[in-house]
Scaffold this motif. Structure first.
Motif, mmCIF file in Angstrom:
data_model
loop_
_atom_site.group_PDB
_atom_site.id
_atom_site.type_symbol
_atom_site.label_atom_id
_atom_site.label_comp_id
_atom_site.label_asym_id
_atom_site.label_seq_id
_atom_site.Cartn_x
_atom_site.Cartn_y
_atom_site.Cartn_z
ATOM 1 N N MET A 1 46.408 82.406 -13.492
ATOM 2 C CA MET A 1 45.939 83.510 -14.383
ATOM 3 C C MET A 1 44.599 83.863 -14.563
ATOM 4 O O MET A 1 44.093 84.951 -14.877
ATOM 5 N N THR A 2 43.669 82.932 -14.113
ATOM 6 C CA THR A 2 42.308 82.718 -14.212
ATOM 7 C C THR A 2 41.612 83.011 -13.048
ATOM 8 O O THR A 2 40.215 82.737 -13.070
ATOM 9 N N THR A 3 42.264 83.027 -11.906
ATOM 10 C CA THR A 3 41.344 83.333 -10.613
ATOM 11 C C THR A 3 40.371 84.241 -10.486
ATOM 12 O O THR A 3 40.931 85.224 -10.870
ATOM 13 N N VAL A 4 39.156 84.157 -9.848
ATOM 14 C CA VAL A 4 38.415 85.055 -9.929
ATOM 15 C C VAL A 4 37.919 85.850 -8.746
ATOM 16 O O VAL A 4 38.229 86.987 -8.265
ATOM 17 N N ASP A 5 38.153 84.797 -7.606
ATOM 18 C CA ASP A 5 37.847 85.001 -6.254
ATOM 19 C C ASP A 5 39.044 85.837 -5.698
ATOM 20 O O ASP A 5 38.975 87.068 -5.254
ATOM 21 N N MET A 6 40.383 85.429 -6.007
ATOM 22 C CA MET A 6 41.406 85.998 -5.484
ATOM 23 C C MET A 6 41.646 87.419 -6.192
ATOM 24 O O MET A 6 42.070 88.445 -5.638
ATOM 25 N N GLY A 7 41.240 87.257 -7.570
ATOM 26 C CA GLY A 7 41.467 88.663 -8.528
ATOM 27 C C GLY A 7 40.586 89.556 -7.837
ATOM 28 O O GLY A 7 40.932 90.899 -8.004
ATOM 29 N N ALA A 8 39.459 89.405 -7.640
ATOM 30 C CA ALA A 8 38.145 90.287 -7.105
ATOM 31 C C ALA A 8 38.780 90.856 -5.754
ATOM 32 O O ALA A 8 38.401 92.094 -5.533
ATOM 33 N N ILE A 9 39.144 90.012 -4.830
ATOM 34 C CA ILE A 9 39.490 90.668 -3.649
ATOM 35 C C ILE A 9 40.960 91.431 -3.640
ATOM 36 O O ILE A 9 41.076 92.633 -3.089
ATOM 37 N N LEU A 10 41.858 90.569 -4.107
ATOM 38 C CA LEU A 10 43.420 91.350 -3.833
ATOM 39 C C LEU A 10 43.740 92.193 -5.254
ATOM 40 O O LEU A 10 44.640 92.898 -5.347
ATOM 41 N N GLY A 11 42.997 91.985 -6.241
ATOM 42 C CA GLY A 11 43.448 92.643 -7.538
ATOM 43 C C GLY A 11 42.877 94.054 -7.683
ATOM 44 O O GLY A 11 41.992 94.291 -7.007
ATOM 45 N N PRO A 12 43.291 94.802 -8.551
ATOM 46 C CA PRO A 12 42.800 96.075 -8.801
ATOM 47 C C PRO A 12 41.300 95.946 -9.279
ATOM 48 O O PRO A 12 41.047 95.003 -9.931
ATOM 49 N N GLY A 13 40.649 97.128 -9.241
ATOM 50 C CA GLY A 13 39.170 97.086 -9.805
ATOM 51 C C GLY A 13 39.209 97.670 -11.044
ATOM 52 O O GLY A 13 38.094 97.072 -11.898
ATOM 53 N N LEU A 14 39.773 98.718 -11.556
ATOM 54 C CA LEU A 14 39.529 99.244 -12.753
ATOM 55 C C LEU A 14 40.878 99.570 -13.429
ATOM 56 O O LEU A 14 41.451 100.488 -13.007
ATOM 57 N N PRO A 15 41.218 98.856 -14.446
ATOM 58 C CA PRO A 15 40.479 97.394 -14.689
ATOM 59 C C PRO A 15 40.896 96.449 -13.804
ATOM 60 O O PRO A 15 41.868 96.556 -13.210
ATOM 61 N N ALA A 16 40.157 95.300 -13.881
ATOM 62 C CA ALA A 16 40.301 94.187 -12.985
ATOM 63 C C ALA A 16 41.188 93.282 -14.002
ATOM 64 O O ALA A 16 41.235 93.361 -15.159
ATOM 65 N N PRO A 17 41.775 92.055 -13.402
ATOM 66 C CA PRO A 17 42.259 91.218 -14.136
ATOM 67 C C PRO A 17 41.281 90.554 -15.059
ATOM 68 O O PRO A 17 40.119 90.661 -14.822
ATOM 69 N N LEU A 18 41.851 90.122 -16.351
ATOM 70 C CA LEU A 18 40.630 89.414 -17.271
ATOM 71 C C LEU A 18 39.883 88.734 -16.790
ATOM 72 O O LEU A 18 38.674 88.771 -17.226
ATOM 73 N N SER A 19 40.196 87.663 -15.982
ATOM 74 C CA SER A 19 38.941 86.769 -15.615
ATOM 75 C C SER A 19 37.925 87.395 -14.646
ATOM 76 O O SER A 19 36.845 87.062 -14.825
ATOM 77 N N VAL A 20 38.379 88.433 -14.103
ATOM 78 C CA VAL A 20 37.103 89.086 -13.291
ATOM 79 C C VAL A 20 36.241 90.000 -14.094
ATOM 80 O O VAL A 20 35.184 90.149 -14.177
ATOM 81 N N GLU A 21 36.785 90.357 -15.427
ATOM 82 C CA GLU A 21 36.010 91.392 -16.357
ATOM 83 C C GLU A 21 35.288 90.313 -17.162
ATOM 84 O O GLU A 21 34.138 90.489 -17.445
ATOM 85 N N VAL A 22 35.748 88.961 -17.224
ATOM 86 C CA VAL A 22 34.767 87.974 -17.988
ATOM 87 C C VAL A 22 33.506 87.904 -16.823
ATOM 88 O O VAL A 22 32.450 87.658 -17.382
ATOM 89 N N THR A 23 33.756 87.613 -15.800
ATOM 90 C CA THR A 23 32.619 87.329 -14.852
ATOM 91 C C THR A 23 31.820 88.533 -14.867
ATOM 92 O O THR A 23 30.552 88.047 -14.842
ATOM 93 N N ARG A 24 32.318 89.789 -14.925
ATOM 94 C CA ARG A 24 31.484 90.896 -14.541
ATOM 95 C C ARG A 24 30.688 91.020 -16.094
ATOM 96 O O ARG A 24 29.264 91.162 -15.693
#
Length: 531
Positions: free
Chosen positions: A199-222
């Protein structure tokens, strides 16, 4: 004094996590309005919750099917488990992204059938439903659960299965009703850790997940890495939302456990035998086993191919190969690899020392070892980074890597350490050996294979740290992982592939070296012993 010393590593592990969580609570004050107004917040939460739950459920189901039915390919999969475990999340995600891209090999294979002369307008990577992210998590976490299940599946469970086979049940149902509940008790905490990570992966979320919006963990990192300091409060509020979301997922998972138990009771009450279930489930397990082998290998092979690809026009199946891209990317690798290797070796050495100290005793504080694995990184790492402002970036990053390497090393060593026969120490003590001599000359050499495996695991954990490296160093300590993720959406695919391959090479080499450690040292040559 010894009791205090053995508890110290566990306290040192828990304190920064608790401090980072406290800082997140303080920083979130006044930022909740901005967090709730974030565009696409509910969708970002869904992209965190659904892939994490789905990937964990599928990975656990596939683990059970493969263990129960042992389909063709199982032995090959088991032999490759250590290599797949060593493969960093970001490297696998990048390989899958290249593989499933609209201009990737899969699209080129079906292009003649579909009549495509140009890459199709399909969102195969970064799809809005997170399907690619879910697949990546399944491919990464199933080998992890399989490895743990094999270690936990002792002779007692196998004997139960042998007894149950006399009652005429099918293999799959027999495993589900008899062995799976007992095995799951031993794997429950690792499964929850897999759920929290998914649920909280950032690297896989940033690469394989959508960008807008991104998974919540990626939004936290941004938000946490914004150029202005105004993002700290927003990041803290979103991180606490992420924590609440993980708590919700754990509650839902408890419901899944209850549902599975109720289903098992219903099958027992109906007297189901499940003899006819084995054939279709074995076909599914076979497909799963070979997919778990083929897809990661295909992803790695494609990364290697991309490094030497000069041009690859669509829909050609074979690219134009050249060593020129490799020559252009090589100069960028040594400093990044040096940073990654130095952090991996230093953090593993420190974590190994702390794990051995903690294993000298037993206490209820051992439950703290799960904190960095169950709690989302995005919740407490920004707070720790805030507390360590002013600390030299390398030292701060090293401390964060130790925080995540220590739990894995402790868990990998706890079983072998406590299974050691204490009578060996008693015999050595009667011969005049001191406790220190027993430890260094007897116990540690006999545990050499376990220590080598733990070292390889520590190197793999450190090499794959993206968020900890990014936040703790403030971007001032680039590694193979941080650069690979940062450049994953860029145009230089040869450089991205080279970074991913170098990132995967470090832990793979570590596991290969660990596999060469023998159980006992070579015996000196001498007169032939009498039988």
């Amino acid at each position: 004094m010894r009791a205090v010393l053995t508890r110290l590593p566990l306290v040192l592990l828990a304190l920064p996590v608790a401090a980072g969580l406290l800082v997140a609570v303080i920083q979130s004050q006044g930022a909740w309005g901005e967090a709730w107004a974030l565009p696409g917040l509910m969708r970002a939460a869904r992209l965190s919750l659904v892939p994490g739950l789905a990937a964990t459920l599928v990975a656990l189901t596939l683990t059970g099917l493969i263990l129960a039915l042992e389909p063709p390919g199982t032995r090959t999969l088991f032999r490759l488990l250590a290599a797949f475990l060593a493969l960093p999340h970001a490297a696998l995600a990048l390989g899958l992204a290249f593989l499933a891209a609209p201009s990737g090999p899969i699209a080129r294979l079906v292009a003649p059938l579909m009549g495509w002369q140009a890459p199709p307008d399909l969102l195969t990577v970064g799809d809005p439903n997170g399907l690619g992210l879910t697949l990546g998590l399944i491919l990464k976490e199933t080998p992890f659960l399989l490895l743990l299940a094999l270690a936990a599946r002792g002779p007692d469970l196998r004997r139960l299965d042998l007894v149950a086979s006399t009652f005429g049940h099918g293999r799959a149902l027999r495993f589900a009703l008899i062995e799976a509940p007992l095995l799951y008790r031993r794997l429950r905490l690792p499964v929850l850790a897999v759920l929290a990570y998914g649920m909280t992966t950032v690297d896989m979320g940033a690469i394989l997940g959508p960008g807008l919006p991104a998974p919540l963990s990626v939004e936290v990192t941004r938000a946490a890495t914004r150029a202005d300091l105004g993002g700290e409060g927003l990041a803290a509020a979103l991180a606490l939302m992420q924590l609440a979301l993980v708590a919700l997922a754990l509650a839902l998972w408890r419901g899944v456990e209850a549902l599975a138990a109720a289903l098992a009771r219903a099958l027992v009450a109906r007297g189901a035998r499940g003899v006819g279930w084995d054939a279709p489930l074995r076909a599914l397990a076979t497909l799963a086993a070979w997919s778990l082998i083929a897809l990661p290998l295909a992803a790695l092979s494609l990364l290697a191919l991309r490094v030497v690809t000069l041009r690859w026009p669509f829909p050609d199946l074979v690219p134009l190969l050249s060593l020129r891209p490799l020559g252009q990317t090589l100069p960028a690798l040594p400093p990044l690899a040096a940073n990654s290797l130095a952090l991996a070796l230093a953090s593993t050495a420190l974590a190994l020392a702390l794990a051995l100290i903690a294993l000298q005793g037993r206490s209820r504080l051992e439950a703290l070892i799960w904190l960095p694995l169950i709690l989302p990184q995005v919740v407490f790492l920004p707070g720790i980074a805030r507390l360590m402002i002013g600390v030299e970036p390398w030292s701060a990053t090293l401390a964060a890597h130790v925080t995540f390497a220590l739990p894995y090393l402790w868990l990998s060593l706890a079983g072998p350490w406590r299974a050691w026969n204490p009578r060996l120490a008693q015999v050595a003590a009667t011969l005049g050996a001191s406790p220190a001599r027993i430890l260094w000359r007897l116990r540690l050499p006999m545990l050499a294979p376990s220590l080598a495996a733990a070292t390889a695991i520590g190197i793999a954990v450190s090499t794959g740290q993206y968020l900890a490296t990014l936040l703790m160093s403030g971007g001032r300590l680039p590694t193979l992982t941080t650069e690979a993720v940062a450049l994953s959406t860029g145009p230089d695919r040869a450089l991205v592939a080279a970074l991913a391959l170098a990132q995967a090479a470090l832990p793979l080499v570590a596991f290969a070296l660990a596999a060469r450690v023998k159980l006992f040292p070579s015996r000196p040559q001498g007169p032939k012993e009498r039988p």
